[in-house]
Design a protein around this motif. Sequence first.
Motif, PDB file in Angstrom:
ATOM      1  N   VAL A  96      23.798  -7.471  70.435  1.00 32.37           N
ATOM      2  CA  VAL A  96      25.176  -7.041  70.258  1.00 32.37           C
ATOM      3  C   VAL A  96      25.285  -6.103  69.015  1.00 32.37           C
ATOM      4  CG1 VAL A  96      26.462  -8.479  71.921  1.00 32.37           C
ATOM      5  CG2 VAL A  96      26.253  -9.020  69.396  1.00 32.37           C
ATOM      6  N   SER A 101      25.726  -0.933  70.526  1.00 29.87           N
ATOM      7  CA  SER A 101      27.526  -0.703  70.993  1.00 29.87           C
ATOM      8  C   SER A 101      27.718   0.708  70.411  1.00 29.87           C
ATOM      9  CB  SER A 101      28.595  -1.530  70.299  1.00 29.87           C
ATOM     10  OG  SER A 101      28.074  -1.597  68.843  1.00 29.87           O
ATOM     11  N   THR A 110      27.825   2.661  76.494  1.00 29.57           N
ATOM     12  CA  THR A 110      26.643   2.342  75.528  1.00 29.57           C
ATOM     13  C   THR A 110      25.618   1.390  76.289  1.00 29.57           C
ATOM     14  OG1 THR A 110      28.119   0.370  74.987  1.00 29.57           O
ATOM     15  CG2 THR A 110      28.744   2.383  73.849  1.00 29.57           C
ATOM     16  N   LEU A 112      25.232  -1.386  75.159  1.00 29.05           N
ATOM     17  CA  LEU A 112      25.680  -2.792  75.344  1.00 29.05           C
ATOM     18  C   LEU A 112      26.423  -2.787  76.549  1.00 29.05           C
ATOM     19  CD1 LEU A 112      26.149  -5.522  74.301  1.00 29.05           C
ATOM     20  CD2 LEU A 112      28.187  -4.718  72.948  1.00 29.05           C
ATOM     21  N   GLY A 113      27.484  -1.844  76.960  1.00 34.75           N
ATOM     22  CA  GLY A 113      28.247  -1.740  78.111  1.00 34.75           C
ATOM     23  C   GLY A 113      27.222  -1.700  79.227  1.00 34.75           C
ATOM     24  N   LYS A 116      25.621  -5.449  79.887  1.00 34.69           N
ATOM     25  CA  LYS A 116      26.756  -6.564  80.178  1.00 34.69           C
ATOM     26  C   LYS A 116      26.863  -6.165  81.846  1.00 34.69           C
ATOM     27  CE  LYS A 116      30.112  -5.931  77.362  1.00 34.69           C
ATOM     28  NZ  LYS A 116      31.335  -6.264  76.430  1.00 34.69           N
ATOM     29  N   SER A 158      31.753 -10.731  79.444  1.00 33.06           N
ATOM     30  CA  SER A 158      32.741  -9.423  79.351  1.00 33.06           C
ATOM     31  C   SER A 158      33.467  -9.185  77.968  1.00 33.06           C
ATOM     32  CB  SER A 158      33.814  -9.635  80.159  1.00 33.06           C
ATOM     33  OG  SER A 158      33.267  -9.642  81.572  1.00 33.06           O
ATOM     34  N   GLN A 159      33.449 -10.519  77.092  1.00 36.43           N
ATOM     35  CA  GLN A 159      34.011 -10.512  75.807  1.00 36.43           C
ATOM     36  C   GLN A 159      33.164 -10.310  74.703  1.00 36.43           C
ATOM     37  OE1 GLN A 159      36.505 -14.317  75.638  1.00 36.43           O
ATOM     38  NE2 GLN A 159      37.690 -13.679  77.736  1.00 36.43           N
ATOM     39  N   GLU A 161      31.115  -8.608  72.141  1.00 36.71           N
ATOM     40  CA  GLU A 161      30.978  -7.066  71.504  1.00 36.71           C
ATOM     41  C   GLU A 161      30.437  -7.344  70.152  1.00 36.71           C
ATOM     42  OE1 GLU A 161      32.382  -4.781  72.907  1.00 36.71           O
ATOM     43  OE2 GLU A 161      33.308  -5.533  74.666  1.00 36.71           O
ATOM     44  N   GLU A 162      30.272  -6.080  69.546  1.00 36.81           N
ATOM     45  CA  GLU A 162      29.780  -6.102  68.326  1.00 36.81           C
ATOM     46  C   GLU A 162      30.479  -7.061  67.140  1.00 36.81           C
ATOM     47  OE1 GLU A 162      28.783  -2.816  64.459  1.00 36.81           O
ATOM     48  OE2 GLU A 162      29.889  -2.342  66.467  1.00 36.81           O
ATOM     49  N   GLU A 163      31.823  -7.081  67.340  1.00 34.99           N
ATOM     50  CA  GLU A 163      32.599  -7.764  66.345  1.00 34.99           C
ATOM     51  C   GLU A 163      32.442  -9.402  66.748  1.00 34.99           C
ATOM     52  OE1 GLU A 163      33.648  -5.511  68.351  1.00 34.99           O
ATOM     53  OE2 GLU A 163      34.081  -4.101  66.889  1.00 34.99           O
ATOM     54  N   THR A 164      31.635  -9.716  67.889  1.00 30.45           N
ATOM     55  CA  THR A 164      31.553 -11.040  67.976  1.00 30.45           C
ATOM     56  C   THR A 164      30.595 -12.002  67.057  1.00 30.45           C
ATOM     57  OG1 THR A 164      31.596 -10.694  70.507  1.00 30.45           O
ATOM     58  CG2 THR A 164      30.461 -12.883  69.789  1.00 30.45           C
TER      59      THR A 164
END
Length: 314
Positions: A96, A101, A110, A112-113, A116, A158-159, A161-164
């Motif tokens: 991620v 992303s 993207t 990542l999108g 997923k 689904s949750q 993301e890069e910020e994870t």
Amino acid sequence: MTEWESPYYLFLIFPIWIWTFYSYWKNEPALGIELRIPGKVQSETFSIKRFLSSVAPLVRPIVLTLFVIAVAGPGKRYRFLPDETKGVDIILALDVSGSMSKSRDFLPETRLGVSKKLLKEFIRKRENDRLGLVVFAGGAYLQSPLTSDREVLEEILSQAEEETVPEQGTAIGDALILSCYRLRRSPAKSKVIVLITDGASNTGRIDPVTATEIAKGVGVKIYSIGIGKEDQSYEVNFEILDILSKRTGGVFYRAEDISELREVLASIDSLEKDLLILPPEEVRESESLIFLTYALALLGLDLLVRSWVFRYYV
């Protein structure tokens, strides 16, 4: 999700309420109900009487509706995997990092999108297996342990993301070690890591080659997917992914567009399949008794009020 044993009975609700609304429209109490409060002149204005006179005719239609719902057989179905299986335990290790992303070679989405989205399709196909999720960038984090609850796993995916992952970079070795740790005691016949990344391993506590040796030691195969097109924006090293996979008996794939990634996941799905010793057990939990209890309680209250409070029964 609620399921019904005999959903066609629900159509009986329509005539019940058509009858009820028609009675109101004709200014006649539904089902022949009419309130008469002893000791009160019928023309006398009384707020409680007016309220009960408007509510009471709805009690019996509501009771009938609850009875119909109970007869229709609402309930929930649960699927349990037998303890002894020849299934496959799979950890999805998803990169991620920022390049996943932010890259736009999979427009309009993207990397990542797209990953997923297609991983969700992969998850839905693995009905008889347990799957888990590890996300990584500069560090690796377990998002879901091995589970057969695919709906929950899809929601967690689904949750992602890069910020994870707060650390920047690509720590492939850490992701593999964490995945192996979750698989080391698995009783499954096959243990697999599906590694999806678009970059070279440039950080982390464990180098990928060392992690591969550990994977071999616990009998884990690595299927690695190098996603995206090579360009000058991000460093790539798909050769190391090929080495990691071959050393563990897995396969390395390249996926430069959405169709290729879908084909890759379909290939992994076909390669890693085993039959269960016993079929999955399905248990259905009926909710009919709940609605039947509500109906009887409401009917009992109706009879009690008419017999003891207003001292009449119609």
